[in-house]
Design a protein around this motif. Structure first.
Motif, short mmCIF file in Angstrom:
data_model
loop_
_atom_site.label_atom_id
_atom_site.label_comp_id
_atom_site.label_asym_id
_atom_site.label_seq_id
_atom_site.Cartn_x
_atom_site.Cartn_y
_atom_site.Cartn_z
N LYS A 27 0.99 -1.10 0.22
CA LYS A 27 0.11 0.02 0.12
C LYS A 27 0.86 1.40 0.05
CE LYS A 27 -3.77 2.17 2.18
NZ LYS A 27 -4.81 2.35 3.47
N GLY A 28 0.88 1.96 -1.34
CA GLY A 28 1.66 3.05 -1.23
C GLY A 28 1.83 3.50 -2.49
N THR A 29 2.86 4.62 -2.76
CA THR A 29 2.70 5.15 -4.28
C THR A 29 4.49 5.24 -4.44
OG1 THR A 29 2.77 7.31 -3.35
CG2 THR A 29 0.75 6.30 -4.05
N ILE A 30 4.67 5.23 -5.76
CA ILE A 30 5.87 5.93 -6.43
C ILE A 30 5.54 7.20 -7.16
CG2 ILE A 30 7.59 5.37 -7.99
CD1 ILE A 30 7.04 2.56 -7.72
N LYS A 31 5.94 8.02 -6.76
CA LYS A 31 5.82 9.44 -7.59
C LYS A 31 7.10 9.80 -8.29
CE LYS A 31 2.34 11.18 -4.62
NZ LYS A 31 1.68 11.96 -3.61
N TYR A 32 6.91 9.61 -9.68
CA TYR A 32 8.28 10.01 -10.39
C TYR A 32 8.06 10.72 -11.64
CZ TYR A 32 12.48 9.10 -13.21
OH TYR A 32 13.73 9.22 -14.05
N LYS A 33 8.49 12.00 -11.75
CA LYS A 33 8.11 12.78 -12.72
C LYS A 33 6.69 13.42 -12.80
CE LYS A 33 12.39 12.17 -15.34
NZ LYS A 33 13.17 13.49 -15.15
N ASP A 34 6.12 13.08 -13.93
CA ASP A 34 4.53 13.33 -14.23
C ASP A 34 3.58 11.98 -13.73
OD1 ASP A 34 5.01 11.88 -16.19
OD2 ASP A 34 3.92 13.11 -17.67
N ARG A 35 4.30 11.11 -13.23
CA ARG A 35 3.52 9.68 -13.15
C ARG A 35 3.30 9.24 -11.57
NH1 ARG A 35 1.85 7.02 -17.74
NH2 ARG A 35 2.21 5.24 -16.52
N THR A 36 2.39 8.63 -11.24
CA THR A 36 2.26 8.23 -9.84
C THR A 36 1.61 6.83 -10.04
OG1 THR A 36 1.37 10.43 -8.88
CG2 THR A 36 0.61 8.21 -7.74
N VAL A 37 2.47 5.93 -9.44
CA VAL A 37 2.13 4.47 -9.39
C VAL A 37 1.62 3.87 -8.13
CG1 VAL A 37 3.04 2.02 -9.85
CG2 VAL A 37 4.08 3.96 -11.13
N ASP A 38 0.28 3.39 -8.28
CA ASP A 38 -0.34 2.87 -6.83
C ASP A 38 0.19 1.34 -6.72
OD1 ASP A 38 -1.88 5.26 -6.12
OD2 ASP A 38 -3.07 4.72 -7.94
N LEU A 39 0.83 1.29 -5.59
CA LEU A 39 1.30 -0.12 -5.29
C LEU A 39 0.52 -0.95 -4.73
CD1 LEU A 39 4.96 1.23 -4.77
CD2 LEU A 39 4.36 0.10 -6.62
N LYS A 40 0.33 -2.23 -4.89
CA LYS A 40 -0.81 -2.94 -4.37
C LYS A 40 -0.22 -4.29 -3.99
CE LYS A 40 -4.59 -0.74 -7.08
NZ LYS A 40 -5.63 -1.04 -7.98
N TYR A 41 0.86 -4.95 -4.61
CA TYR A 41 1.22 -6.37 -4.64
C TYR A 41 2.69 -6.27 -4.17
CZ TYR A 41 -3.12 -7.21 -6.89
OH TYR A 41 -4.50 -7.39 -7.42
N ALA A 42 3.24 -7.25 -3.21
CA ALA A 42 4.60 -7.40 -2.80
C ALA A 42 4.76 -8.97 -2.87
CB ALA A 42 4.96 -6.84 -1.53
N TYR A 43 6.12 -9.13 -3.48
CA TYR A 43 6.86 -10.26 -3.72
C TYR A 43 8.19 -10.42 -3.31
CZ TYR A 43 2.91 -10.16 -7.06
OH TYR A 43 1.75 -10.04 -7.54
N MET A 44 8.33 -11.57 -2.58
CA MET A 44 9.98 -11.82 -2.10
C MET A 44 10.62 -12.86 -2.88
SD MET A 44 11.39 -12.13 1.61
CE MET A 44 11.73 -14.07 1.91
N ILE A 45 11.58 -12.56 -3.52
CA ILE A 45 12.28 -13.90 -4.39
C ILE A 45 13.77 -14.06 -3.76
CG2 ILE A 45 10.88 -13.68 -6.25
CD1 ILE A 45 13.32 -12.21 -7.78
N LYS A 46 14.29 -15.07 -3.81
CA LYS A 46 15.56 -15.46 -3.61
C LYS A 46 16.34 -16.04 -4.86
CE LYS A 46 14.89 -15.99 1.19
NZ LYS A 46 15.26 -16.76 2.59
N ALA A 47 17.57 -15.66 -4.85
CA ALA A 47 18.26 -16.28 -6.21
C ALA A 47 19.76 -16.16 -5.81
CB ALA A 47 18.04 -15.50 -7.37
N PRO A 48 20.79 -17.01 -6.41
CA PRO A 48 22.26 -16.81 -5.97
C PRO A 48 22.46 -15.32 -6.45
CG PRO A 48 21.67 -18.95 -7.15
CD PRO A 48 20.20 -18.11 -7.25
N ASP A 49 23.60 -14.90 -6.01
CA ASP A 49 24.21 -13.58 -6.11
C ASP A 49 24.77 -13.83 -7.63
OD1 ASP A 49 26.68 -11.82 -6.23
OD2 ASP A 49 25.15 -11.06 -4.84
N THR A 50 24.82 -13.00 -8.51
CA THR A 50 25.21 -12.72 -9.72
C THR A 50 26.72 -13.15 -9.74
OG1 THR A 50 23.56 -11.21 -10.37
CG2 THR A 50 25.58 -11.39 -11.89
#
Length: 162
Positions: A27-50
């Protein structure tokens, strides 16, 4: 008997994939330049370091859209983090200090910004092997970057082998 087993397998397999790839909430937003993105979903992933394959990297993916199915179909972390709206968040060790690193993408992938902040910008209420929850607050607008304010609850969605 063959038909019954086939039907059971066809029904159970998608349910298992979907349950494994279930995301959490944001729940929240990203405000970047003229855009606002309403955030609704969150995921956690794991992987080997590059660069250090014996280390595991944890990444949060926070989006306005449900990408559970996409993540479940991915074979690599780079596939899962290849979003066109939202952000990824992680921690990076810079030798003498650890920083919060983030990548914001919007406008169907046409606007992007990456940055890093002091770890104080990420307040975690839960930080376990299978769940990360908390709040991220970043204001990089003085550097022409985004203003991010999001609370999230992200269960481990997928662990990649490569």
């Amino acid at each position: 008997l063959y038909l019954t087993l086939f039907l059971v397998a066809a029904v159970v397999t998608p349910l298992n994939n979907e349950a494994h790839a279930a995301g959490g909430t944001a729940k929240g937003t990203i405000k970047y330049k003229d855009r606002t993105v309403d955030l609704k979903y969150a995921y956690m992933i794991k992987a080997p370091d590059t660069f250090e394959k014996d280390k595991t990297v944890t990444t949060l993916i926070i989006t306005p859209n449900d990408i559970s199915q996409k993540i479940s179909e991915c074979q690599s972390a780079s596939c899962a983090t290849g979003i066109t709206e939202g952000m990824t968040v992680g921690k990076e060790d810079f030798g003498s200090t650890t920083r919060v690193v983030y990548w914001v993408v919007t406008k169907d992938g046409m606007m992007q910004y990456s940055g890093n902040q002091d770890v104080s910008s990420l307040k975690l209420s839960t930080d376990t092997a299978d769940k990360m929850a908390g709040k991220l607050a970043v204001d990089d607008s003085p550097a022409d970057g985004p203003n991010i304010d999001v609370e999230f609850d992200a269960p481990l969605t997928k662990e990649f082998k490569e």
